[in-house]
Design a protein around this motif. Sequence first.
Motif, PDB file in Angstrom:
ATOM      1  N   GLN A  85      28.447  88.390  24.077  1.00 24.61           N
ATOM      2  CA  GLN A  85      28.455  89.843  23.961  1.00 24.61           C
ATOM      3  C   GLN A  85      27.659  90.269  22.739  1.00 24.61           C
ATOM      4  O   GLN A  85      27.871  89.761  21.640  1.00 24.61           O
ATOM      5  N   GLU A  86      26.794  91.250  22.944  1.00 27.48           N
ATOM      6  CA  GLU A  86      25.967  91.688  21.823  1.00 27.48           C
ATOM      7  C   GLU A  86      26.725  92.666  20.931  1.00 27.48           C
ATOM      8  O   GLU A  86      27.394  93.571  21.413  1.00 27.48           O
ATOM      9  N   VAL A  87      26.599  92.448  19.638  1.00 29.80           N
ATOM     10  CA  VAL A  87      27.155  93.374  18.640  1.00 29.80           C
ATOM     11  C   VAL A  87      26.035  93.683  17.653  1.00 29.80           C
ATOM     12  O   VAL A  87      24.932  93.140  17.754  1.00 29.80           O
ATOM     13  N   PHE A  88      26.305  94.560  16.716  1.00 29.82           N
ATOM     14  CA  PHE A  88      25.304  94.849  15.701  1.00 29.82           C
ATOM     15  C   PHE A  88      26.034  95.073  14.394  1.00 29.82           C
ATOM     16  O   PHE A  88      26.751  96.052  14.230  1.00 29.82           O
ATOM     17  N   MET A  89      25.876  94.110  13.487  1.00 27.20           N
ATOM     18  CA  MET A  89      26.649  94.147  12.248  1.00 27.20           C
ATOM     19  C   MET A  89      25.784  94.673  11.105  1.00 27.20           C
ATOM     20  O   MET A  89      24.568  94.633  11.176  1.00 27.20           O
ATOM     21  N   PRO A  90      26.439  95.152  10.057  1.00 25.39           N
ATOM     22  CA  PRO A  90      25.683  95.770   8.958  1.00 25.39           C
ATOM     23  C   PRO A  90      24.798  94.781   8.199  1.00 25.39           C
ATOM     24  O   PRO A  90      25.140  93.611   8.056  1.00 25.39           O
ATOM     25  N   GLY A  91      23.664  95.283   7.738  1.00 24.07           N
ATOM     26  CA  GLY A  91      22.789  94.490   6.893  1.00 24.07           C
ATOM     27  C   GLY A  91      23.310  94.448   5.467  1.00 24.07           C
ATOM     28  O   GLY A  91      23.090  93.486   4.741  1.00 24.07           O
ATOM     29  N   VAL A  92      23.996  95.520   5.067  1.00 25.56           N
ATOM     30  CA  VAL A  92      24.573  95.571   3.723  1.00 25.56           C
ATOM     31  C   VAL A  92      26.051  95.221   3.824  1.00 25.56           C
ATOM     32  O   VAL A  92      26.769  95.784   4.642  1.00 25.56           O
ATOM     33  N   GLN A  93      26.473  94.263   3.015  1.00 29.99           N
ATOM     34  CA  GLN A  93      27.825  93.737   3.169  1.00 29.99           C
ATOM     35  C   GLN A  93      28.582  93.751   1.843  1.00 29.99           C
ATOM     36  O   GLN A  93      28.012  93.435   0.803  1.00 29.99           O
ATOM     37  N   PRO A  94      29.862  94.087   1.897  1.00 29.75           N
ATOM     38  CA  PRO A  94      30.653  94.165   0.664  1.00 29.75           C
ATOM     39  C   PRO A  94      30.930  92.782   0.067  1.00 29.75           C
ATOM     40  O   PRO A  94      31.155  91.820   0.797  1.00 29.75           O
ATOM     41  N   ALA A  95      30.935  92.716  -1.238  1.00 26.44           N
ATOM     42  CA  ALA A  95      31.158  91.448  -1.937  1.00 26.44           C
ATOM     43  C   ALA A  95      32.508  90.829  -1.617  1.00 26.44           C
ATOM     44  O   ALA A  95      32.631  89.603  -1.566  1.00 26.44           O
ATOM     45  N   GLU A  96      33.500  91.677  -1.361  1.00 23.35           N
ATOM     46  CA  GLU A  96      34.860  91.167  -1.156  1.00 23.35           C
ATOM     47  C   GLU A  96      34.907  90.058  -0.112  1.00 23.35           C
ATOM     48  O   GLU A  96      35.562  89.044  -0.300  1.00 23.35           O
ATOM     49  N   LEU A  97      34.217  90.275   1.011  1.00 35.19           N
ATOM     50  CA  LEU A  97      34.281  89.288   2.079  1.00 35.19           C
ATOM     51  C   LEU A  97      33.647  87.976   1.651  1.00 35.19           C
ATOM     52  O   LEU A  97      34.113  86.902   2.002  1.00 35.19           O
ATOM     53  N   TRP A  98      32.587  88.089   0.876  1.00 34.58           N
ATOM     54  CA  TRP A  98      31.906  86.880   0.399  1.00 34.58           C
ATOM     55  C   TRP A  98      32.748  86.171  -0.649  1.00 34.58           C
ATOM     56  O   TRP A  98      32.714  84.950  -0.760  1.00 34.58           O
ATOM     57  N   GLN A  99      33.500  86.939  -1.392  1.00 32.19           N
ATOM     58  CA  GLN A  99      34.393  86.320  -2.381  1.00 32.19           C
ATOM     59  C   GLN A  99      35.530  85.593  -1.660  1.00 32.19           C
ATOM     60  O   GLN A  99      35.939  84.516  -2.053  1.00 32.19           O
ATOM     61  N   GLU A 100      35.952  86.200  -0.570  1.00 30.23           N
ATOM     62  CA  GLU A 100      37.044  85.617   0.190  1.00 30.23           C
ATOM     63  C   GLU A 100      36.648  84.255   0.785  1.00 30.23           C
ATOM     64  O   GLU A 100      37.432  83.310   0.798  1.00 30.23           O
ATOM     65  N   SER A 101      35.419  84.143   1.251  1.00 25.35           N
ATOM     66  CA  SER A 101      34.979  82.875   1.847  1.00 25.35           C
ATOM     67  C   SER A 101      34.541  81.898   0.767  1.00 25.35           C
ATOM     68  O   SER A 101      34.324  80.724   1.030  1.00 25.35           O
ATOM     69  N   GLY A 102      34.386  82.398  -0.455  1.00 22.05           N
ATOM     70  CA  GLY A 102      33.958  81.535  -1.548  1.00 22.05           C
ATOM     71  C   GLY A 102      32.451  81.477  -1.719  1.00 22.05           C
ATOM     72  O   GLY A 102      31.939  80.862  -2.649  1.00 22.05           O
ATOM     73  N   ARG A 103      31.727  82.146  -0.816  1.00 27.72           N
ATOM     74  CA  ARG A 103      30.277  82.009  -0.895  1.00 27.72           C
ATOM     75  C   ARG A 103      29.619  82.969  -1.885  1.00 27.72           C
ATOM     76  O   ARG A 103      28.418  82.861  -2.144  1.00 27.72           O
ATOM     77  N   TRP A 104      30.398  83.944  -2.398  1.00 28.21           N
ATOM     78  CA  TRP A 104      29.809  84.837  -3.407  1.00 28.21           C
ATOM     79  C   TRP A 104      29.364  83.993  -4.598  1.00 28.21           C
ATOM     80  O   TRP A 104      28.321  84.238  -5.185  1.00 28.21           O
ATOM     81  N   GLU A 105      30.165  82.942  -4.911  1.00 21.31           N
ATOM     82  CA  GLU A 105      29.806  82.033  -6.000  1.00 21.31           C
ATOM     83  C   GLU A 105      28.869  80.928  -5.510  1.00 21.31           C
ATOM     84  O   GLU A 105      27.923  80.566  -6.194  1.00 21.31           O
ATOM     85  N   GLU A 106      29.166  80.396  -4.311  1.00 23.73           N
ATOM     86  CA  GLU A 106      28.421  79.243  -3.810  1.00 23.73           C
ATOM     87  C   GLU A 106      26.956  79.530  -3.516  1.00 23.73           C
ATOM     88  O   GLU A 106      26.104  78.681  -3.666  1.00 23.73           O
ATOM     89  N   TYR A 107      26.679  80.727  -3.016  1.00 24.57           N
ATOM     90  CA  TYR A 107      25.386  80.963  -2.390  1.00 24.57           C
ATOM     91  C   TYR A 107      24.192  80.947  -3.334  1.00 24.57           C
ATOM     92  O   TYR A 107      23.112  80.594  -2.950  1.00 24.57           O
ATOM     93  N   GLY A 108      24.400  81.327  -4.565  1.00 22.66           N
ATOM     94  CA  GLY A 108      23.276  81.282  -5.491  1.00 22.66           C
ATOM     95  C   GLY A 108      22.346  82.473  -5.366  1.00 22.66           C
ATOM     96  O   GLY A 108      22.659  83.448  -4.690  1.00 22.66           O
ATOM     97  N   PRO A 109      21.200  82.383  -6.041  1.00 19.57           N
ATOM     98  CA  PRO A 109      20.329  83.550  -6.187  1.00 19.57           C
ATOM     99  C   PRO A 109      19.621  83.966  -4.898  1.00 19.57           C
ATOM    100  O   PRO A 109      18.971  85.007  -4.866  1.00 19.57           O
ATOM    101  N   GLU A 110      19.743  83.165  -3.839  1.00 20.89           N
ATOM    102  CA  GLU A 110      19.150  83.576  -2.573  1.00 20.89           C
ATOM    103  C   GLU A 110      19.851  84.800  -2.008  1.00 20.89           C
ATOM    104  O   GLU A 110      19.304  85.511  -1.177  1.00 20.89           O
ATOM    105  N   LEU A 111      21.081  84.972  -2.446  1.00 24.48           N
ATOM    106  CA  LEU A 111      21.864  86.126  -1.991  1.00 24.48           C
ATOM    107  C   LEU A 111      21.487  87.320  -2.866  1.00 24.48           C
ATOM    108  O   LEU A 111      21.748  87.329  -4.065  1.00 24.48           O
ATOM    109  N   LEU A 112      20.848  88.297  -2.254  1.00 28.49           N
ATOM    110  CA  LEU A 112      20.436  89.469  -3.031  1.00 28.49           C
ATOM    111  C   LEU A 112      21.628  90.396  -3.210  1.00 28.49           C
ATOM    112  O   LEU A 112      22.124  90.980  -2.257  1.00 28.49           O
ATOM    113  N   ARG A 113      22.091  90.490  -4.446  1.00 30.03           N
ATOM    114  CA  ARG A 113      23.278  91.295  -4.729  1.00 30.03           C
ATOM    115  C   ARG A 113      22.842  92.674  -5.203  1.00 30.03           C
ATOM    116  O   ARG A 113      21.909  92.785  -6.003  1.00 30.03           O
TER     117      ARG A 113
END
Length: 581
Positions: free
Chosen positions: A67-95
């Motif tokens: 099923q096709e969906v369309f998710m936001p290009g801009v994403q809140p930090a909270e979700l990334w903090q929850e998965s742990g990737r806010w720290e893991e991802y490094g500078p490739e993640l444009l904050r």
Amino acid sequence: MRVSQFLLATLRESPADAEVVSHQLMVRAGMIRQLAAGIYTWLPLGLRVLRKVEAIIREEMDAIGAQEVFMPGVQPAELWQESGRWEEYGPELLRIRDRHQRDFCLGPTHEEIITDLIRREIRSYKQLPANFYQIQTKFRDEVRPRFGIMRAREFIMKDAYSFHLTQDSLQETYDLMYQVYSRMFTRLGLRFRAVRAPTGNIGGKISHEFHVLALSGEDRIAFNTDNTYAASLELAEVLPPTGSRGAPKDSMRTVATPGQHTIEEVSRYLQVPPDRCAKTLLVAGKKGGLVAIVLRGDHELNRVKVESLPEIATPLSFADAPEVRVVVGCDFGSIGPVGLNIPVIADHSAARLADFVCGANQDERHLIGVNWGRDLSEPKVADVRNAVSGDRSPDGRGTLEIARGIEVGHIFQLGDKYSAAMKAVCLNENGDAVDLIMGCYGIGVSRIVAAAIEQNHDERGIIWPTAISPFSLALIPINMHKSRRLQDAVMRLYEALSAAGIEALLDDRKERPGVMFADMELIGIPHRLVMSERGLDAEKVEYQRRTDTEPQQVELSEVIPFVQARISESVLSRAQEASWA
RNA sequence: CGGGGCGUAGCGCAGCCUGGUAGCGCACCGCAAUGGGGUUGCGGUGGUCGGAGGUUCAAAUCCUCUCGCCCCGACCA
């Protein structure tokens, strides 16, 4: 479409900064223009190709019930903090930060977002399995964007995420996605291969990559001649050599090798082939200190394999010159395994050497006639090198070939990495809350466009597979503006082509034939019709494929079915060729 | 992020070293010829010389800072 109403922005020269053919041709053909490093505008011509690729992907995804969906290009930090990737991802993640000083990022991928959505929406095992996909712009702040659209910072990706109660269910969907991907690339008309792949930092265990085969590809893949084995070079296992080690014949001696540092230099200087030399690399060990890795001179180290050894620190790090000086007492070019008081791990092939050459651990000196077990103790043996063409296939069938590829698709079994971290659970038959099991499936949509060009071009320009060509047919009139009769005939044919559903590009510019031919070839239209007064007199139209060297005459009255037949046969033959790759 | 290079007209470049007020090819516009493979001739349009500051009578050119882009080395669709 008529060229007079279309932004045909072709260039005779390619910009100086375009390195690879696809980048040069995309700019020259007027498909893209750069806005900033790794950020591009798609012009009408390029967008038409992109849309064709998207359409095929969409059709195939829809066909298996995704099923096709369309998710936001801009994403809140909270979700990334929850998965742990806010720290893991490094500078490739444009904050980025909004006006309320809240943290966001530009989505480089969407696991967090889909997992968040699903944990809110899916409650029961009865809703599973489910597969959602989108075609979205992603942003990864690459250290070094290059090769145009091929490695851009902003790019378009199809990403799909599946959710399951059991591993079996995931495996089922995964296998299905594997087949669907193969079908997509076949339909796209690309020669490709699916290979087993490492999982990288997205997580999970099982993974396959899909590579478009092209000499300019950045990745190397290994596959056997029987077509029963294919893996990314990083992963391709190398079997221990057959037979046993030769008996020592020479005695070990030290020889002077002034100014000879690389294997190549030493080999030439001593007149010993590289496959009789041992190369010794010093890397950081897990418990501190260094570990020596010994390879045959003609082999390459495989990082992934080395990092999987228990003795080695991850990520792999090489000793620097001062460290080597302290531990070994010489420069890089003269390191050898003899007399080292650090652990030594030899590749299978290196361990099989007899009477070999290696560094003497003194500057400007090498040892010859070296033998394991006699001049130094038997090493620990492991598979730490890249496979090379001619190696035995790991599945025991035939030998390996190495090819270059462009990674255009990647499928993963994520397991519960995200669902566990983000508490995405659902109730099973017994009413127990269990973590969802996930799969994720990516395709580099914009990269496919570049990869198609890398694989299909000549000195005149692009040669589109018909399935993704911006137009199926170029209609070129010769001296139309001089002849009312020709103009009428051309317009009549153009209308008829459109009515027949053939996407024709009519070059109605007041240009000389050479200019029109050159442009249509540059932009890669796979089929072409040329109309002239001369042809009109004989009631003929001239047809030529982009790949043909000679044109053929076709009755004007039969040209529509003729062209239709050529177009559909070219779609089919491309797809066939692709599936044979 | 470390090393190197480049910013002059839409594209490709010269001019910079040795300061004197910007040029070539392609593209674009006009006219004419030509008319089946990027044709030819004549005439034109278009440039704050990436930006800021400094040196100087005078800066594209010399100096400082800054921004951007590209190339070579660790990741990914």
